[in-house]
Motif scaffolding. Sequence first.
Motif, mmCIF file in Angstrom:
data_model
loop_
_atom_site.group_PDB
_atom_site.id
_atom_site.type_symbol
_atom_site.label_atom_id
_atom_site.label_comp_id
_atom_site.label_asym_id
_atom_site.label_seq_id
_atom_site.Cartn_x
_atom_site.Cartn_y
_atom_site.Cartn_z
ATOM 1 N N GLU A 89 -4.677 52.509 1.716
ATOM 2 C CA GLU A 89 -5.090 53.261 0.829
ATOM 3 C C GLU A 89 -3.917 54.238 0.042
ATOM 4 O OE1 GLU A 89 -8.891 56.258 -0.141
ATOM 5 O OE2 GLU A 89 -8.462 55.257 2.041
ATOM 6 N N ALA A 90 -3.259 54.771 0.906
ATOM 7 C CA ALA A 90 -2.199 55.613 0.537
ATOM 8 C C ALA A 90 -1.090 55.033 -0.310
ATOM 9 C CB ALA A 90 -1.442 56.305 1.686
ATOM 10 N N ALA A 91 -0.656 53.739 0.275
ATOM 11 C CA ALA A 91 0.301 52.788 -0.165
ATOM 12 C C ALA A 91 -0.217 52.494 -1.625
ATOM 13 C CB ALA A 91 0.460 51.651 0.827
ATOM 14 N N LYS A 92 -1.539 51.988 -1.653
ATOM 15 C CA LYS A 92 -1.948 51.511 -2.846
ATOM 16 C C LYS A 92 -2.011 52.609 -3.979
ATOM 17 C CE LYS A 92 -5.793 48.788 -2.888
ATOM 18 N NZ LYS A 92 -7.173 48.560 -2.684
ATOM 19 N N ASN A 93 -2.263 53.948 -3.414
ATOM 20 C CA ASN A 93 -2.304 55.123 -4.552
ATOM 21 C C ASN A 93 -0.949 55.306 -4.895
ATOM 22 O OD1 ASN A 93 -4.980 55.434 -4.182
ATOM 23 N ND2 ASN A 93 -4.837 56.920 -2.600
ATOM 24 N N ARG A 94 0.206 54.917 -4.251
ATOM 25 C CA ARG A 94 1.333 54.910 -4.627
ATOM 26 C C ARG A 94 1.880 53.800 -5.561
ATOM 27 N NH1 ARG A 94 1.824 59.276 -5.731
ATOM 28 N NH2 ARG A 94 4.099 58.731 -6.222
ATOM 29 N N GLY A 95 0.765 52.937 -5.982
ATOM 30 C CA GLY A 95 1.426 51.698 -6.627
ATOM 31 C C GLY A 95 2.023 50.808 -6.108
ATOM 32 N N LEU A 96 1.909 50.497 -4.734
ATOM 33 C CA LEU A 96 2.563 49.382 -3.933
ATOM 34 C C LEU A 96 1.608 48.271 -4.137
ATOM 35 C CD1 LEU A 96 3.974 51.492 -0.953
ATOM 36 C CD2 LEU A 96 5.247 50.517 -2.899
ATOM 37 N N ASP A 97 2.146 46.995 -3.892
ATOM 38 C CA ASP A 97 1.281 45.849 -3.686
ATOM 39 C C ASP A 97 0.678 45.504 -2.260
ATOM 40 O OD1 ASP A 97 0.118 43.650 -4.111
ATOM 41 O OD2 ASP A 97 1.843 42.553 -4.376
ATOM 42 N N VAL A 98 -0.182 45.826 -1.954
ATOM 43 C CA VAL A 98 -0.549 45.642 -0.565
ATOM 44 C C VAL A 98 -1.731 44.507 -0.491
ATOM 45 C CG1 VAL A 98 -0.164 47.959 0.161
ATOM 46 C CG2 VAL A 98 -2.293 47.324 -0.783
ATOM 47 N N SER A 99 -1.645 43.872 -1.516
ATOM 48 C CA SER A 99 -2.774 42.557 -1.500
ATOM 49 C C SER A 99 -2.600 41.604 -0.402
ATOM 50 C CB SER A 99 -2.799 41.783 -2.996
ATOM 51 O OG SER A 99 -1.411 41.386 -3.010
ATOM 52 N N ARG A 100 -1.416 41.335 -0.084
ATOM 53 C CA ARG A 100 -1.300 40.381 1.118
ATOM 54 C C ARG A 100 -1.778 40.949 2.497
ATOM 55 N NH1 ARG A 100 4.629 38.078 2.454
ATOM 56 N NH2 ARG A 100 5.015 40.227 2.589
ATOM 57 N N ALA A 101 -1.520 42.243 2.546
ATOM 58 C CA ALA A 101 -1.891 43.135 3.569
ATOM 59 C C ALA A 101 -3.390 43.129 3.918
ATOM 60 C CB ALA A 101 -1.169 44.319 3.903
ATOM 61 N N ASN A 120 -7.441 34.048 18.346
ATOM 62 C CA ASN A 120 -7.247 34.903 17.043
ATOM 63 C C ASN A 120 -5.875 35.571 16.942
ATOM 64 O OD1 ASN A 120 -9.469 34.172 15.305
ATOM 65 N ND2 ASN A 120 -10.651 35.113 16.875
ATOM 66 N N ALA A 121 -5.286 35.418 18.241
ATOM 67 C CA ALA A 121 -3.798 36.218 18.441
ATOM 68 C C ALA A 121 -2.882 36.174 17.125
ATOM 69 C CB ALA A 121 -3.047 35.785 19.694
ATOM 70 N N PRO A 122 -2.829 34.906 16.430
ATOM 71 C CA PRO A 122 -1.693 34.641 15.432
ATOM 72 C C PRO A 122 -2.209 35.481 14.243
ATOM 73 C CG PRO A 122 -2.336 32.631 16.432
ATOM 74 C CD PRO A 122 -3.275 33.424 16.976
ATOM 75 N N ILE A 123 -3.820 35.714 14.146
ATOM 76 C CA ILE A 123 -4.325 36.502 12.873
ATOM 77 C C ILE A 123 -3.704 38.000 13.163
ATOM 78 C CG2 ILE A 123 -6.092 37.321 11.881
ATOM 79 C CD1 ILE A 123 -7.558 34.709 12.404
ATOM 80 N N PHE A 124 -3.990 38.537 14.313
ATOM 81 C CA PHE A 124 -3.455 39.733 14.730
ATOM 82 C C PHE A 124 -2.136 40.142 14.586
ATOM 83 C CE2 PHE A 124 -7.636 39.436 16.791
ATOM 84 C CZ PHE A 124 -8.056 40.797 16.296
ATOM 85 N N THR A 125 -1.210 39.086 14.975
ATOM 86 C CA THR A 125 0.269 39.345 14.894
ATOM 87 C C THR A 125 0.565 39.177 13.474
ATOM 88 O OG1 THR A 125 0.441 38.007 17.091
ATOM 89 C CG2 THR A 125 2.259 38.121 15.393
ATOM 90 N N ALA A 126 0.196 38.465 12.749
ATOM 91 C CA ALA A 126 0.607 38.379 11.065
ATOM 92 C C ALA A 126 0.182 39.625 10.278
ATOM 93 C CB ALA A 126 -0.124 37.062 10.467
ATOM 94 N N PHE A 127 -0.941 40.070 10.842
ATOM 95 C CA PHE A 127 -1.476 41.499 10.089
ATOM 96 C C PHE A 127 -0.698 42.390 10.460
ATOM 97 C CE2 PHE A 127 -3.737 45.346 10.551
ATOM 98 C CZ PHE A 127 -3.914 45.522 9.447
ATOM 99 N N PHE A 128 -0.328 42.592 11.722
ATOM 100 C CA PHE A 128 0.424 43.888 12.238
ATOM 101 C C PHE A 128 1.793 43.759 11.713
ATOM 102 C CE2 PHE A 128 -3.266 44.538 15.130
ATOM 103 C CZ PHE A 128 -3.612 45.764 14.510
ATOM 104 N N GLU A 129 2.339 42.776 11.427
ATOM 105 C CA GLU A 129 3.608 42.519 10.992
ATOM 106 C C GLU A 129 3.768 42.948 9.437
ATOM 107 O OE1 GLU A 129 4.766 38.548 11.575
ATOM 108 O OE2 GLU A 129 5.495 38.625 13.466
ATOM 109 N N GLU A 130 2.658 42.618 8.854
ATOM 110 C CA GLU A 130 2.645 43.110 7.589
ATOM 111 C C GLU A 130 2.315 44.596 7.638
ATOM 112 O OE1 GLU A 130 2.477 42.984 3.229
ATOM 113 O OE2 GLU A 130 3.321 41.471 4.890
#
Length: 401
Positions: free
Chosen positions: A251-263, A296-306
């Motif tokens: 939310e904070a990153a989006k308010n700063r204008g960052l693209d967080v769509s993938r995250a 679902n481990a790969p899903i969690f891994t991918a998210f936390f990397e992002e």
Amino acid sequence: MNHRNVLFTAFLKYAGVNVSMVGKMEWKAVGVIMMILTALIPLGLSSDEPEVSGLMKTLEGAHLLAEEWITPLKDELPADSPILKDYSLAEEYRTKALDAFSNGDEVAAREYALKALHSYRLALEGVKESGETYNASAERVKAGLERLNAYFTRAEELIRSAKRGGLDTSDAEKLLRETRDSYSQALHELKEGNVEGARKKFEEAESKRRELDSVLKELQERSLKEREHDFVKAFLVKTERGLWAARTYLEAAKNRGLDVSRAEERLAKVEGAYLAVKTLAEEGRWDEALRAMKKNAPIFTAFFEELRRVEHIMDGKSFPNVQSFQENLGERVRKDTLALEALKRRGVNTVPAEIVLRNAVMELQTGRELLKRGEPEKAREHFLRALALLKRVEAFIGEKS
């Protein structure tokens, strides 16, 4: 000598025999047998006249022991081996002694029995003097002792571990004591000269050990199940905190204008997987919950990397300038303050977190003063300290929410 007979010798340790004494004998397995036979087999054709029935019992014990040790060696020994000759003669005298005893001729039975025992002793002493067999036997008995010792050690460790986990281990402890007692009873029979009785007791001990195996296996499975519970519970708590922090960062990153769509896309997948695991856990389906976590481990891994990529930006390392960094920190202070006030209204003791938050505000203010004086690098240092303190506050909020 087969595995069961190695264990038959091995139980001596657990029935009170001074194993260090056996060690001084360099684990001479046949030496152990000869110690036993000293009490069982007369040294020669003695003038004493033992009771015939007792003598026949001793004869049968000597026959069983000699058979166990000499039969496996027949193919390895030469045809004219003194060991085989003495053994064959002993068997011949034994047969005659048994025939005489069954016919009621106690005099002849005693005479042939003593001759047989004398020949058994000579045959076994011949085995004892065979260096190769001697060493091989020593290794077999040593291995048997080590295996049995390791078995009881593992059993004790498993029981202690399960007990620490809050499981009822009374059945396993009772069986462990009974198993050891059974080996002790077998030794007692052996010391009394009742070799066949000792063998029967040993069979009972083996039966107890198999029963103990079954109980220990069940206890181990229950322990693993309990660990599954703890593992899943820890995962849910940790993930819940992580999701709260992730939403704050995004939310904070989006308010700063960052693209967080993938995250955000990955966050949605993580939330779905988290809810699936949570639902299974609430229904008591712990094994399925654990499988869902692994799946679902790969899903969690991918998210936390992002998420780490976003955090990297939020830490100010990739912000366009220090000004935007301090503005972001100010926004987080405002949100954290509101979150602590909400927790306080619910009766949560927020004093520790409030103290940390005040320190973060002080670091932020110092950084802003330095920024006004045109010292952005020094300001960044204080902003980073403020960021570290805010992370502690947000961890507290996530835990108490």
